[in-house]
Write a protein that holds these residues in place. Structure first.
Motif, PDB file in Angstrom:
ATOM      1  N   LYS A  64       0.833  -1.207   0.000  1.00 21.72           N
ATOM      2  CA  LYS A  64       0.000   0.000   0.000  1.00 21.72           C
ATOM      3  C   LYS A  64       0.862   1.250   0.000  1.00 21.72           C
ATOM      4  CE  LYS A  64      -4.161  -1.848   2.221  1.00 21.72           C
ATOM      5  NZ  LYS A  64      -4.991  -1.863   3.451  1.00 21.72           N
ATOM      6  N   GLY A  65       0.502   2.200  -0.870  1.00 23.14           N
ATOM      7  CA  GLY A  65       1.243   3.437  -0.963  1.00 23.14           C
ATOM      8  C   GLY A  65       2.439   3.371  -1.893  1.00 23.14           C
ATOM      9  N   ARG A  66       2.792   2.156  -2.326  1.00 25.22           N
ATOM     10  CA  ARG A  66       3.942   1.999  -3.242  1.00 25.22           C
ATOM     11  C   ARG A  66       3.529   1.437  -4.606  1.00 25.22           C
ATOM     12  NH1 ARG A  66       7.768  -1.604  -2.098  1.00 25.22           N
ATOM     13  NH2 ARG A  66       6.412  -3.001  -0.892  1.00 25.22           N
ATOM     14  N   PHE A  67       2.539   0.581  -4.621  1.00 29.66           N
ATOM     15  CA  PHE A  67       2.080  -0.061  -5.857  1.00 29.66           C
ATOM     16  C   PHE A  67       0.710   0.488  -6.245  1.00 29.66           C
ATOM     17  CE2 PHE A  67       4.426  -4.424  -5.424  1.00 29.66           C
ATOM     18  CZ  PHE A  67       5.621  -3.743  -5.189  1.00 29.66           C
ATOM     19  N   THR A  68       0.477   0.560  -7.549  1.00 27.90           N
ATOM     20  CA  THR A  68      -0.821   0.983  -8.070  1.00 27.90           C
ATOM     21  C   THR A  68      -1.254   0.040  -9.184  1.00 27.90           C
ATOM     22  OG1 THR A  68      -0.322   3.311  -7.589  1.00 27.90           O
ATOM     23  CG2 THR A  68      -2.132   2.859  -9.098  1.00 27.90           C
ATOM     24  N   ILE A  69      -2.460  -0.500  -9.041  1.00 25.19           N
ATOM     25  CA  ILE A  69      -3.017  -1.369 -10.074  1.00 25.19           C
ATOM     26  C   ILE A  69      -4.009  -0.567 -10.907  1.00 25.19           C
ATOM     27  CG2 ILE A  69      -4.895  -2.236  -8.603  1.00 25.19           C
ATOM     28  CD1 ILE A  69      -4.534  -4.979 -10.008  1.00 25.19           C
ATOM     29  N   SER A  70      -4.030  -0.842 -12.196  1.00 21.64           N
ATOM     30  CA  SER A  70      -4.970  -0.160 -13.086  1.00 21.64           C
ATOM     31  C   SER A  70      -5.365  -1.114 -14.213  1.00 21.64           C
ATOM     32  CB  SER A  70      -4.346   1.111 -13.666  1.00 21.64           C
ATOM     33  OG  SER A  70      -3.177   0.807 -14.413  1.00 21.64           O
ATOM     34  N   ARG A  71      -6.482  -0.830 -14.852  1.00 21.56           N
ATOM     35  CA  ARG A  71      -6.910  -1.678 -15.964  1.00 21.56           C
ATOM     36  C   ARG A  71      -7.537  -0.830 -17.050  1.00 21.56           C
ATOM     37  NH1 ARG A  71     -11.380  -5.872 -13.874  1.00 21.56           N
ATOM     38  NH2 ARG A  71     -11.578  -6.383 -16.088  1.00 21.56           N
ATOM     39  N   ASP A  72      -7.491  -1.364 -18.254  1.00 23.67           N
ATOM     40  CA  ASP A  72      -8.133  -0.741 -19.402  1.00 23.67           C
ATOM     41  C   ASP A  72      -9.085  -1.784 -19.974  1.00 23.67           C
ATOM     42  OD1 ASP A  72      -8.847   0.178 -21.957  1.00 23.67           O
ATOM     43  OD2 ASP A  72      -6.973   1.261 -22.186  1.00 23.67           O
ATOM     44  N   ASN A  73     -10.361  -1.635 -19.690  1.00 22.23           N
ATOM     45  CA  ASN A  73     -11.335  -2.638 -20.110  1.00 22.23           C
ATOM     46  C   ASN A  73     -11.472  -2.697 -21.631  1.00 22.23           C
ATOM     47  OD1 ASN A  73     -12.019  -3.488 -17.480  1.00 22.23           O
ATOM     48  ND2 ASN A  73     -13.448  -1.785 -17.246  1.00 22.23           N
ATOM     49  N   ALA A  74     -11.254  -1.582 -22.294  1.00 18.76           N
ATOM     50  CA  ALA A  74     -11.357  -1.563 -23.759  1.00 18.76           C
ATOM     51  C   ALA A  74     -10.231  -2.376 -24.397  1.00 18.76           C
ATOM     52  CB  ALA A  74     -11.325  -0.132 -24.267  1.00 18.76           C
ATOM     53  N   LYS A  75      -9.072  -2.368 -23.758  1.00 13.10           N
ATOM     54  CA  LYS A  75      -7.912  -3.084 -24.310  1.00 13.10           C
ATOM     55  C   LYS A  75      -7.679  -4.422 -23.630  1.00 13.10           C
ATOM     56  CE  LYS A  75      -5.454   1.103 -25.707  1.00 13.10           C
ATOM     57  NZ  LYS A  75      -4.198   1.896 -25.576  1.00 13.10           N
ATOM     58  N   ASN A  76      -8.489  -4.718 -22.602  1.00 16.73           N
ATOM     59  CA  ASN A  76      -8.360  -5.983 -21.863  1.00 16.73           C
ATOM     60  C   ASN A  76      -6.971  -6.144 -21.263  1.00 16.73           C
ATOM     61  OD1 ASN A  76     -11.043  -6.809 -22.644  1.00 16.73           O
ATOM     62  ND2 ASN A  76     -10.181  -7.227 -24.672  1.00 16.73           N
ATOM     63  N   THR A  77      -6.505  -5.096 -20.635  1.00 16.45           N
ATOM     64  CA  THR A  77      -5.190  -5.121 -20.014  1.00 16.45           C
ATOM     65  C   THR A  77      -5.276  -4.690 -18.553  1.00 16.45           C
ATOM     66  OG1 THR A  77      -4.710  -2.861 -20.717  1.00 16.45           O
ATOM     67  CG2 THR A  77      -3.996  -4.630 -22.187  1.00 16.45           C
ATOM     68  N   VAL A  78      -4.308  -5.141 -17.780  1.00 19.09           N
ATOM     69  CA  VAL A  78      -4.149  -4.715 -16.396  1.00 19.09           C
ATOM     70  C   VAL A  78      -2.671  -4.438 -16.173  1.00 19.09           C
ATOM     71  CG1 VAL A  78      -3.900  -7.074 -15.511  1.00 19.09           C
ATOM     72  CG2 VAL A  78      -4.673  -5.249 -13.983  1.00 19.09           C
ATOM     73  N   ALA A  79      -2.380  -3.421 -15.386  1.00 17.75           N
ATOM     74  CA  ALA A  79      -0.991  -3.038 -15.141  1.00 17.75           C
ATOM     75  C   ALA A  79      -0.751  -2.900 -13.644  1.00 17.75           C
ATOM     76  CB  ALA A  79      -0.669  -1.733 -15.853  1.00 17.75           C
ATOM     77  N   LEU A  80       0.500  -3.038 -13.262  1.00 17.97           N
ATOM     78  CA  LEU A  80       0.907  -2.844 -11.870  1.00 17.97           C
ATOM     79  C   LEU A  80       2.133  -1.939 -11.871  1.00 17.97           C
ATOM     80  CD1 LEU A  80       0.280  -3.732  -8.926  1.00 17.97           C
ATOM     81  CD2 LEU A  80       2.110  -5.428  -9.208  1.00 17.97           C
ATOM     82  N   GLN A  81       1.955  -0.720 -11.417  1.00 19.24           N
ATOM     83  CA  GLN A  81       3.063   0.209 -11.270  1.00 19.24           C
ATOM     84  C   GLN A  81       3.663   0.029  -9.891  1.00 19.24           C
ATOM     85  OE1 GLN A  81       4.461   2.425 -13.498  1.00 19.24           O
ATOM     86  NE2 GLN A  81       5.993   2.764 -11.907  1.00 19.24           N
ATOM     87  N   MET A  82       4.943  -0.307  -9.835  1.00 23.42           N
ATOM     88  CA  MET A  82       5.605  -0.599  -8.576  1.00 23.42           C
ATOM     89  C   MET A  82       6.697   0.436  -8.336  1.00 23.42           C
ATOM     90  SD  MET A  82       5.847  -4.761  -8.867  1.00 23.42           S
ATOM     91  CE  MET A  82       6.985  -4.730 -10.256  1.00 23.42           C
ATOM     92  N   ASN A  83       6.538   1.220  -7.293  1.00 23.66           N
ATOM     93  CA  ASN A  83       7.499   2.263  -6.940  1.00 23.66           C
ATOM     94  C   ASN A  83       8.146   1.954  -5.609  1.00 23.66           C
ATOM     95  OD1 ASN A  83       6.754   3.721  -9.270  1.00 23.66           O
ATOM     96  ND2 ASN A  83       5.131   4.794  -8.157  1.00 23.66           N
ATOM     97  N   ASN A  84       9.299   2.570  -5.371  1.00 20.78           N
ATOM     98  CA  ASN A  84      10.019   2.377  -4.103  1.00 20.78           C
ATOM     99  C   ASN A  84      10.144   0.891  -3.775  1.00 20.78           C
ATOM    100  OD1 ASN A  84      11.349   3.005  -1.734  1.00 20.78           O
ATOM    101  ND2 ASN A  84       9.445   3.366  -0.578  1.00 20.78           N
ATOM    102  N   LEU A  85      10.632   0.137  -4.734  1.00 20.90           N
ATOM    103  CA  LEU A  85      10.732  -1.308  -4.568  1.00 20.90           C
ATOM    104  C   LEU A  85      11.730  -1.672  -3.482  1.00 20.90           C
ATOM    105  CD1 LEU A  85      10.468  -2.260  -8.305  1.00 20.90           C
ATOM    106  CD2 LEU A  85       9.075  -3.269  -6.485  1.00 20.90           C
ATOM    107  N   LYS A  86      11.434  -2.764  -2.795  1.00 16.94           N
ATOM    108  CA  LYS A  86      12.269  -3.262  -1.702  1.00 16.94           C
ATOM    109  C   LYS A  86      12.723  -4.683  -2.037  1.00 16.94           C
ATOM    110  CE  LYS A  86       9.464  -0.685   1.632  1.00 16.94           C
ATOM    111  NZ  LYS A  86       8.648  -0.776   2.872  1.00 16.94           N
TER     112      LYS A  86
END
Length: 122
Positions: A64-86
């Motif tokens: 929480k606070g470091r990763f962000t999940i998002s999706r594009d239903n039109a393109k049938n994709t999901v992404a995971l942006q991972m910041n401040n990785l440990k």
């Protein structure tokens, strides 16, 4: 059947960022929730984040606070942006999808990607 193909893993130093992407194909009408799980060596696979069709999200406390999940239903994709990785984020990350509204326990997952390795060096 649904096919999930991940991309974007790799090696990064602690504090760095990576973005994972997953593309779904096939019987995508059967998918409601999408998400990401990870499995570290010698550990059980665990939920990282999940997202509903309406973009409601849940996260593991550890990201929480470091990763962000998002999706594009039109393109049938999901992404995971991972910041401040440990270093403890190291593992194989799996894209997941299912007919459930949201993914929590693994029994709710109907489809899995092949996994992509994320390695965070200290």
């Amino acid at each position: 059947q649904v096919q999930l193909v991940e991309s974007g893993g790799g090696l990064v130093q602690a504090g760095g960022s990576l973005r994972l992407s997953c593309a779904a194909s096939g019987s995508i009408f059967s998918i409601n929730a999408m998400g990401w799980y990870r499995q570290a060596p010698g550990k059980q696979r665990e939920l990282v984040a999940s997202i509903t069709r309406a973009d409601n999200t849940i996260y593991a406390d550890s990201v929480k606070g470091r990763f962000t999940i998002s999706r594009d239903n039109a393109k049938n994709t999901v992404a995971l942006q991972m910041n401040n990785l440990k270093p403890e984020d190291t593992g194989v990350y799996y894209c997941a999808a299912g007919g459930a509204i949201i993914l929590t326990r693994m029994s709710r997952v109907d489809y899995w990607g092949q996994g992509t390795q994320v390695t965070v060096s200290s």
